[in-house]
Design a protein around this motif. Structure first.
Motif, PDB file in Angstrom:
ATOM      1  N   LEU A 190      28.281  10.747  46.514  1.00 52.87           N
ATOM      2  CA  LEU A 190      28.505  10.262  45.154  1.00 52.87           C
ATOM      3  C   LEU A 190      27.143  10.088  44.495  1.00 52.87           C
ATOM      4  O   LEU A 190      26.437   9.100  44.741  1.00 52.87           O
ATOM      5  N   ASP A 191      26.765  11.049  43.677  1.00 56.09           N
ATOM      6  CA  ASP A 191      25.400  11.096  43.139  1.00 56.09           C
ATOM      7  C   ASP A 191      25.250  10.129  41.963  1.00 56.09           C
ATOM      8  O   ASP A 191      25.959  10.244  40.959  1.00 56.09           O
ATOM      9  N   LEU A 192      24.324   9.195  42.099  1.00 56.27           N
ATOM     10  CA  LEU A 192      24.081   8.193  41.052  1.00 56.27           C
ATOM     11  C   LEU A 192      23.045   8.655  40.040  1.00 56.27           C
ATOM     12  O   LEU A 192      22.882   8.010  39.003  1.00 56.27           O
ATOM     13  N   TRP A 193      22.342   9.756  40.328  1.00 55.95           N
ATOM     14  CA  TRP A 193      21.293  10.246  39.447  1.00 55.95           C
ATOM     15  C   TRP A 193      21.783  11.433  38.620  1.00 55.95           C
ATOM     16  O   TRP A 193      22.657  12.200  39.050  1.00 55.95           O
ATOM     17  N   SER A 194      21.188  11.578  37.464  1.00 57.90           N
ATOM     18  CA  SER A 194      21.450  12.774  36.670  1.00 57.90           C
ATOM     19  C   SER A 194      20.576  13.914  37.190  1.00 57.90           C
ATOM     20  O   SER A 194      19.862  13.762  38.184  1.00 57.90           O
ATOM     21  N   SER A 195      20.587  15.029  36.507  1.00 60.01           N
ATOM     22  CA  SER A 195      19.888  16.218  37.001  1.00 60.01           C
ATOM     23  C   SER A 195      18.368  16.062  37.025  1.00 60.01           C
ATOM     24  O   SER A 195      17.682  16.856  37.672  1.00 60.01           O
ATOM     25  N   VAL A 202      26.867   9.207  35.201  1.00 60.71           N
ATOM     26  CA  VAL A 202      27.939   8.298  34.774  1.00 60.71           C
ATOM     27  C   VAL A 202      28.265   7.319  35.900  1.00 60.71           C
ATOM     28  O   VAL A 202      28.468   6.121  35.661  1.00 60.71           O
ATOM     29  N   ALA A 203      28.270   7.809  37.124  1.00 60.50           N
ATOM     30  CA  ALA A 203      28.534   6.928  38.267  1.00 60.50           C
ATOM     31  C   ALA A 203      27.431   5.874  38.412  1.00 60.50           C
ATOM     32  O   ALA A 203      27.698   4.709  38.723  1.00 60.50           O
ATOM     33  N   ILE A 227      37.614   2.394  34.479  1.00 60.25           N
ATOM     34  CA  ILE A 227      36.936   3.222  35.485  1.00 60.25           C
ATOM     35  C   ILE A 227      36.062   4.298  34.852  1.00 60.25           C
ATOM     36  O   ILE A 227      35.592   5.199  35.557  1.00 60.25           O
ATOM     37  N   SER A 228      35.835   4.219  33.520  1.00 63.21           N
ATOM     38  CA  SER A 228      35.024   5.227  32.828  1.00 63.21           C
ATOM     39  C   SER A 228      35.638   6.610  33.067  1.00 63.21           C
ATOM     40  O   SER A 228      36.859   6.754  32.999  1.00 63.21           O
ATOM     41  N   SER A 229      34.817   7.601  33.357  1.00 63.40           N
ATOM     42  CA  SER A 229      35.348   8.946  33.613  1.00 63.40           C
ATOM     43  C   SER A 229      35.419   9.252  35.102  1.00 63.40           C
ATOM     44  O   SER A 229      35.559  10.415  35.505  1.00 63.40           O
ATOM     45  N   LEU A 230      35.338   8.225  35.947  1.00 69.60           N
ATOM     46  CA  LEU A 230      35.377   8.394  37.389  1.00 69.60           C
ATOM     47  C   LEU A 230      36.814   8.444  37.899  1.00 69.60           C
ATOM     48  O   LEU A 230      37.763   8.096  37.184  1.00 69.60           O
ATOM     49  N   THR A 231      36.979   8.863  39.131  1.00 67.85           N
ATOM     50  CA  THR A 231      38.282   8.740  39.759  1.00 67.85           C
ATOM     51  C   THR A 231      38.496   7.293  40.158  1.00 67.85           C
ATOM     52  O   THR A 231      37.539   6.509  40.280  1.00 67.85           O
ATOM     53  N   LEU A 238      32.491   1.846  43.984  1.00 66.20           N
ATOM     54  CA  LEU A 238      31.321   1.283  43.313  1.00 66.20           C
ATOM     55  C   LEU A 238      31.514  -0.192  42.977  1.00 66.20           C
ATOM     56  O   LEU A 238      30.568  -0.983  43.047  1.00 66.20           O
ATOM     57  N   GLN A 239      32.727  -0.581  42.625  1.00 68.88           N
ATOM     58  CA  GLN A 239      33.007  -1.997  42.388  1.00 68.88           C
ATOM     59  C   GLN A 239      32.750  -2.818  43.646  1.00 68.88           C
ATOM     60  O   GLN A 239      32.148  -3.899  43.597  1.00 68.88           O
ATOM     61  N   GLN A 240      33.210  -2.303  44.776  1.00 67.78           N
ATOM     62  CA  GLN A 240      33.026  -3.021  46.039  1.00 67.78           C
ATOM     63  C   GLN A 240      31.548  -3.090  46.434  1.00 67.78           C
ATOM     64  O   GLN A 240      31.089  -4.103  46.964  1.00 67.78           O
TER      65      GLN A 240
END
Length: 425
Positions: A190-195, A202-203, A227-231, A238-240
């Protein structure tokens, strides 16, 4: 003056008892704050939990604390409202530099901004935004400072610097970088960084918002429906991560550490009690002695007119928030003797697992034997009726820890008290 302080203290206690539904938050930062609109993400997250946020931000790209400290737009926004929280985010690289450089280029301006915040509204809470290391470290500065050559090294330096700013300014720290590291260790897919390997995806912004929610409201964000645009699975993960990072170790981030914390101890001499205020971060004090009497003294002495059990309440405040503690104390009767009666005797002194009490033959009625600890708490009580001229009573004290005790023997016609020491063999 005492009256004014007492009214203020009690009004704060009433206000503090109501659940806070709305927070006013100002974000001061740069692109790490405005990319993906972090303030609005936090707003939507809070709203889904029936909490509301009124927010504003000053976040020009690449801005430092030094620039914000003189930037007219930032200064205007600090003074435009009585903010509950002002969140300070430094330029992404500066706090990761060597400590002596950070001490010159970052800390003085963090202190200046914190001073401006409290000059505008004394009760505003400064919260430092602990940012994250770049995904593969800081390639430009790596040759000059090896800790910056990896995410872990850069993240650690950011953590150290932001925590130092928290201590220096008695401010809270939102541990975003710590949550990013925990997320990466738990699930690197689950990538937290942009390119660009620096700014958040977004994550990454969603995790950051979750950390701020838990830090500001001091309650879990797990289960919030936004949940924004996430699943749903990604958002729950991420909440946990945010909750486990923040709520499992609030003192690590100084969250709630610099607000009033009530504490006291006491010592007694019969019905006279000396109270010792051991509270921290408090400027106002109010005592309730549980017998209809109160005091605003820092360390009062109070005389109880009757024996009994009393609930002692201490309320402290810094004029913004309050804290309350209640402790129970026991006031035993003032000793009254009939000098014509033979005295009751106890032995041995000191005692260990047993005390022998020797009553004079003249006493025939029911007796009550009580033992008190030095702070006035009753630790043992037993009733005993003299029968068949048996004038000695053996009392089992094996459950008592070693220490000094007051032994009180009450009959219909007398009350005697002895001080003795429990000393195990």
């Amino acid at each position: 003056m005492i009256y004014t302080s007492l009214v203020l203290l009690l009004s704060l206690l009433i206000i503090g008892g109501a659940q806070a539904q709305k927070k006013k938050i100002l974000f001061i930062g740069n692109s790490y704050t405005y990319v993906n609109d972090l303030p609005n993400t936090l707003y939507q997250l809070a709203l889904s939990g029936e909490d509301t946020i009124q927010y504003d931000s000053s976040a020009p790209g690449g801005y430092t604390f030094e620039q914000h400290a003189v930037y007219p737009a930032t200064l205007a926004k600090i003074t435009q409202d009585n903010w509950d929280y002002v969140i300070l985010q430094e330029q992404s690289q500066l706090p990761s530099f060597p400590p002596d450089q950070v001490e010159v280029e970052v800390y003085p301006f963090a202190r200046k901004l914190d001073s401006l915040i409290h000059a505008n509204h004394f009760c505003s809470q400064t919260m430092f935004f602990m940012t994250w290391g770049r995904k593969y470290g800081d390639a430009i500065n790596c040759p000059y400072y090896p800790p910056l050559c990896s995410f872990e090294g850069m993240n650690q330096r950011l953590r150290e610097s932001y925590l130092e700013m928290g201590v220096m300014n008695e401010a809270e720290v939102a541990p975003v970088g710590a949550a990013w590291q925990r997320s990466r260790m738990a699930d690197s897919t689950l990538d937290l960084w942009s390119s660009d390997y620096s700014h958040p995806s977004v994550a990454g912004t969603y995790l950051t918002a979750c950390v701020f929610y838990s830090s500001v409201y001091k309650k879990p964000c797990t289960g919030l429906p936004f949940i924004s645009s996430l699943t749903a699975a990604q958002a729950l993960f991420l909440q946990q991560i945010a909750d486990s990072t923040v709520l499992d170790s609030l003192p690590n981030w100084y969250i709630g550490e610099f607000v009033p914390q009530a504490a006291f101890s006491w010592s007694s001499n019969e019905n006279n009690v000396n109270f010792y205020n051991q509270s921290t971060h408090a400027s106002l004090t109010w005592w309730n002695f549980g017998d209809g009497n109160t005091s605003t003294e820092l360390n009062p002495t109070h005389e109880f007119s009757n024996p009994g059990t009393f609930q002692i309440q201490l309320i402290v405040s810094d004029s913004c928030t309050t804290d309350t503690i209640t402790q129970e104390i026991q006031i035993y009767p003032t000793l009254v003797f009939k000098t014509s009666l033979p005295k009751i005797e106890i032995f041995p002194i000191p005692f260990s697992d047993q005390i022998t009490i020797c009553f004079p033959a003249i006493i025939k009625e029911l007796s009550i034997i009580r033992i008190y600890s030095p702070d006035g708490k009753k630790v043992l009580e037993k009733e005993w009726q003299i029968q068949n001229n048996q004038l000695e009573h053996k009392l089992n004290t094996s459950a008592l820890p070693d220490g000094i005790y007051l032994i009180q023997i009450i009959t219909k016609t007398s009350c005697e008290s002895f001080t003795s020491i429990k000393k195990s063999h």
